[in-house]
Design an enzyme around this catalytic site. Structure first.
Site, PDB file in Angstrom:
ATOM      1  N   GLU A  82      -0.803  -3.850  -0.897  1.00 21.10           N
ATOM      2  CA  GLU A  82      -0.329  -3.236   0.339  1.00 21.10           C
ATOM      3  C   GLU A  82       0.943  -3.918   0.846  1.00 21.10           C
ATOM      4  OE1 GLU A  82      -3.363  -3.786   3.274  1.00 21.10           O
ATOM      5  OE2 GLU A  82      -4.233  -5.379   2.101  1.00 21.10           O
TER       6      GLU A  82
ATOM      7  N   ASP B 186      -9.896  -2.346   9.965  1.00 23.04           N
ATOM      8  CA  ASP B 186      -9.198  -3.010   8.873  1.00 23.04           C
ATOM      9  C   ASP B 186      -8.674  -4.359   9.388  1.00 23.04           C
ATOM     10  OD1 ASP B 186      -8.071  -3.604   6.430  1.00 23.04           O
ATOM     11  OD2 ASP B 186      -7.148  -1.641   6.151  1.00 23.04           O
TER      12      ASP B 186
HETATM   13  C1  BGC Z   1      -6.862  -3.459   3.400  1.00 30.08           C
HETATM   14  C2  BGC Z   1      -8.261  -3.008   3.118  1.00 30.08           C
HETATM   15  C3  BGC Z   1      -9.104  -4.183   2.730  1.00 30.08           C
HETATM   16  C4  BGC Z   1      -9.014  -5.264   3.775  1.00 30.08           C
HETATM   17  C5  BGC Z   1      -9.815  -6.501   3.476  1.00 30.08           C
HETATM   18  C6  BGC Z   1      -6.815  -4.628   4.330  1.00 30.08           C
HETATM   19  O1  BGC Z   1      -5.540  -5.121   4.508  1.00 30.08           O
HETATM   20  O2  BGC Z   1      -6.124  -2.383   3.950  1.00 30.08           O
HETATM   21  O3  BGC Z   1      -8.262  -2.030   2.133  1.00 30.08           O
HETATM   22  O4  BGC Z   1     -10.440  -3.777   2.545  1.00 30.08           O
HETATM   23  O5  BGC Z   1      -7.666  -5.654   3.917  1.00 30.08           O
HETATM   24  O6  BGC Z   1      -9.209  -7.309   2.537  1.00 30.08           O
HETATM   25  C1  BGC Z   2      -5.030 -12.098   3.235  1.00 32.38           C
HETATM   26  C2  BGC Z   2      -5.913 -11.360   2.260  1.00 32.38           C
HETATM   27  C3  BGC Z   2      -6.354 -10.046   2.851  1.00 32.38           C
HETATM   28  C4  BGC Z   2      -5.163  -9.280   3.312  1.00 32.38           C
HETATM   29  C5  BGC Z   2      -5.571  -8.034   3.977  1.00 32.38           C
HETATM   30  C6  BGC Z   2      -3.883 -11.232   3.649  1.00 32.38           C
HETATM   31  O1  BGC Z   2      -3.097 -11.877   4.597  1.00 32.38           O
HETATM   32  O2  BGC Z   2      -4.581 -13.302   2.665  1.00 32.38           O
HETATM   33  O3  BGC Z   2      -7.019 -12.142   1.972  1.00 32.38           O
HETATM   34  O4  BGC Z   2      -7.112  -9.297   1.956  1.00 32.38           O
HETATM   35  O5  BGC Z   2      -4.363 -10.036   4.188  1.00 32.38           O
HETATM   36  O6  BGC Z   2      -4.466  -7.363   4.473  1.00 32.38           O
END
Ligand code: BGC
Ligand code: BGC
Length: 656
Positions: free
Chosen positions: A523, A327
């Protein structure tokens, strides 16, 4: 030795007896607690048949690759931080765009812009000085439709889809999402999430289909079938089972937190979605940010460093021969690692590293790790073999990324009728006293609440941007808000709209529709941390005040709630004659208006995929005693029921 130990030993025997796993890695020697953890999982044979000719071909390709080329395949930068030229120079195997990353950082990039960028990366990846050119794979968070893309149809988030109890619908959504992803020249979706969310405080609860592992398994497998299709077709993309494993079980629902549970429970409950999606031939698995503490006592640490689970369980016991991706920057959370350096994670069994920004450091550090013996070359070769295997299975070597009739086709990102069907099936009627719904045609309707006219609120997180913030209705050219749907169904002349309900007299209307909403979140930011009350009114006092302005003022009130979770709302239910839990319906929320009118015999069929709490102080799990409405609850016009006044919890500012 007691019986339990004996059975653990026996269960471990098939593993210990052979020297090599299904994918040819040498078996590790496990510590006793690791053996115990692994033994809780079944030993299964690989579900996807390996093609001997392809495997031989892969061996030959890997044998001809330099270390730099191999590590390049294992490295996944974000499009914001890498150019096509750098992809060529560094032999990059995969890229991603994180939530809110678009071609040229243009939020309104067209399908043609996406496809052109995909083409540029693909062309670069096959213009290297390698003897065999390896096409790049681009991954995107298409988690409720192709949700980063301007104009794409966004389907309800998983919490709503779970309430539809209709895996066949989810399979069709998967297929539509795959076409939408292929329209942008991309061939990999980071979905489905297989979390069994056990705590509605978790900000990602809405990414979970259900607290019932069997539902998660059914629905997750359906999405994989829809996304991957026959793997090689013009409308097929690689799916990702995520996040392995235990993401939905963290203590107090803290995102990226600690899952404290037994090995058996982890395998049976949180593992449920993996058996099903592996059977559906899912070819990639993303590792969870969370950590696992066996029995709440024995720390296995962060999943990204957990060889027993990633290699011992997933790759060996479950026979998974596809690729494992980390991840976003997750490796930095493994003790001893940093954002661009983590031999522990490679040795644990991660094959592709989502190192969005610091990918150059990761390449240099990993090359040094191999040269200096911290990571065995066999592990690197296994990783590259898996990556190539998946690329072969996807047919990438036989077609340019853009060779699909959908690529560049703006109509392929939209499937409004399917989304409307999904909305109608996924919203849950929690209360409908005195036959308030359905609303007969010709009724004079007062609609209140800014959310009634907000694509952002109805879509939630992972919508154009990561958190679903910094967007407005101008970012959604295709779709219908609930307000627009009400105007379409009841006639504009019959619908009056007041976002804040100030200065309107509800008594002048036949009915009030009040639309309440959480603020979009994803998240980390979406957590409601204990001991804060998990109550909509406590989190959104403005919504409670809005409802108070229209409730009991001479017209029945239908409340519609947009939320990424089930949440304490007894106070709001008591002020409403009817109450619809709409979850996060996506771009076609207006379809609810047809349902509310009971048009053509339409009726509510959604049933809760999570229990609805009767206290704001729920701390975890779904204890039956703390449920106002149990899982599977939901009313319909046909099967109505009087809810009456419910006993409210004392209002609390903070839980004990
Ligand atoms: C999330 C994933 C996601 C990835 C890419 C991560 O922070 O937990 O679910 O696929 O970011 O954006
Ligand atoms: C990014 C997102 C990404 C995410 C994953 C962020 O800091 O800007 O593009 O999907 O992190 O956790």
């Amino acid at each position: 030795m007691n019986l339990k130990n004996l059975s653990i030993l026996l269960a471990a025997l098939p593993l210990a007896a052979c020297a090599h796993g299904p994918a040819g890695e040498a078996m590790a020697a496990w510590a006793p607690e690791e053996s115990q953890a692994i033994a809780a999982w079944p030993v299964r044979s690989p579900t996807t048949v390996q093609d001997a000719e392809v495997e031989a071909h892969i061996r030959a390709i890997v044998a001809g690759m330099t270390l730099e080329q191999k590590i390049g395949q294992m490295t996944q930068p974000d499009i914001r931080y890498i150019t096509p030229d750098q992809v060529r120079e560094h032999y990059i195997g995969t890229i991603l765009n994180g939530g809110g990353a678009w071609p040229s950082m243009d939020k309104h990039a067209s399908v043609a812009d996406w496809a052109a960028l995909a083409d540029a990366y693909a062309h670069a990846s096959t213009s290297t000085d390698m003897p065999v050119q390896i096409p790049i794979l681009w991954g995107i968070d298409a988690v409720h439709g192709n949700n980063n893309v301007y104009g794409a149809t966004l389907f309800p988030h998983n919490i709503g889809l779970g309430a539809a109890h209709d895996p066949e619908l989810i399979e069709r959504i998967g297929a539509a999402t795959a076409r939408s992803v292929r329209a942008t020249g991309i061939s990999w979706a980071f979905a489905p999430t297989l979390a069994v969310a056990e705590n509605q405080r978790w900000g990602r609860a809405y990414e979970s289909y259900s607290s019932d592992p069997a539902e998660v398994a059914r629905n997750g497998a359906a999405l994989v079938r829809g996304l991957q299709g026959d793997m090689v077709g013009e409308g097929a993309v690689l799916a990702t089972a995520k996040h392995f494993v235990g993401d939905g079980g963290t203590y107090l629902g803290i995102d990226q937190g600690e899952t404290r549970t037994s090995a058996d429970y982890l395998a049976r409950v949180h593992g449920a979605g993996y058996y099903a999606t592996l059977d559906a031939h899912v070819q990639s698995v993303m590792v969870s940010y969370s950590s696992w503490t066996m029995d709440g006592r024995i720390p296995f640490g962060k999943m990204h460093g957990d060889k027993a689970l990633v290699t011992g369980v997933l790759k060996q016991s479950l026979g998974f021969d596809g690729l494992v991706v980390s991840d976003w920057n997750a490796i930095e959370q493994v003790p001893g690692c940093s954002v661009d350096h983590c031999p522990q994670a490679i040795n644990a069994g991660v094959d592709i590293f989502m190192v969005p920004e610091k990918w150059q450091g990761f390449i240099a550090n990993t090359i040094a790790d191999v040269r200096e013996g911290r990571v065995p070359m066999a592990r690197i070769d296994d990783a590259v073999t898996r990556i190539l295997r998946v690329k072969f299975r996807l047919g990438l070597f036989d077609r340019p990324t853009s060779a699909s009739r959908y690529t560049g086709d703006a109509s392929a990102i939209s499937d409004r009728p399917l989304a409307q069907e999904a909305v109608r099936k996924s919203v849950v009627l929690l209360k409908n006293d005195n036959g308030t719904l359905p609303l007969a045609p010709g009724k004079r309707v007062l609609v209140v609440g800014a959310a009634a006219d907000s694509f952002a609120d109805q879509s939630g997180g992972w919508s154009i941007t990561w958190q679903g913030d910094a967007i407005d209705n101008g970012d959604f050219p295709n779709g219908e808000t609930l307000l627009a749907g009400m105007q379409r169904v009841f006639g504009s002349a019959n619908v009056t709209y007041s976002p804040d309900a100030h200065g309107v007299d509800p008594a002048r209307f036949d009915v009030v529709v009040a639309v309440l909403s959480e603020t979009p979140h994803a998240e980390m930011k979406g957590d409601v941390r204990w001991p804060a009350p998990l109550s909509h009114s406590a989190s959104y006092p403005g919504d409670a005040a809005l409802l108070a302005r229209v409730s009991g003022k001479g017209a029945p009130v239908v409340t519609v709630l947009y939320s990424g979770r089930t949440v304490y709302t007894t106070d709001l239910l008591n002020q409403s004659d009817a109450f619809v839990a709409a979850f996060l319906p996506g771009t076609e929320a207006g379809a609810m208006a047809d349902l509310m009118a009971g048009r053509n015999g339409l009726d509510f069929s959604g049933r809760l995929s999570f229990a609805w709490p009767n206290t704001p102080c729920i701390s975890g799990g779904e204890p039956a005693g703390e449920a106002l409405f149990p899982r599977n609850y939901g009313l319909s016009y046909r099967a109505g029921k009087k809810t009456g006044k419910l006993r409210e919890a004392e209002s609390v500012q903070s839980c004990p």
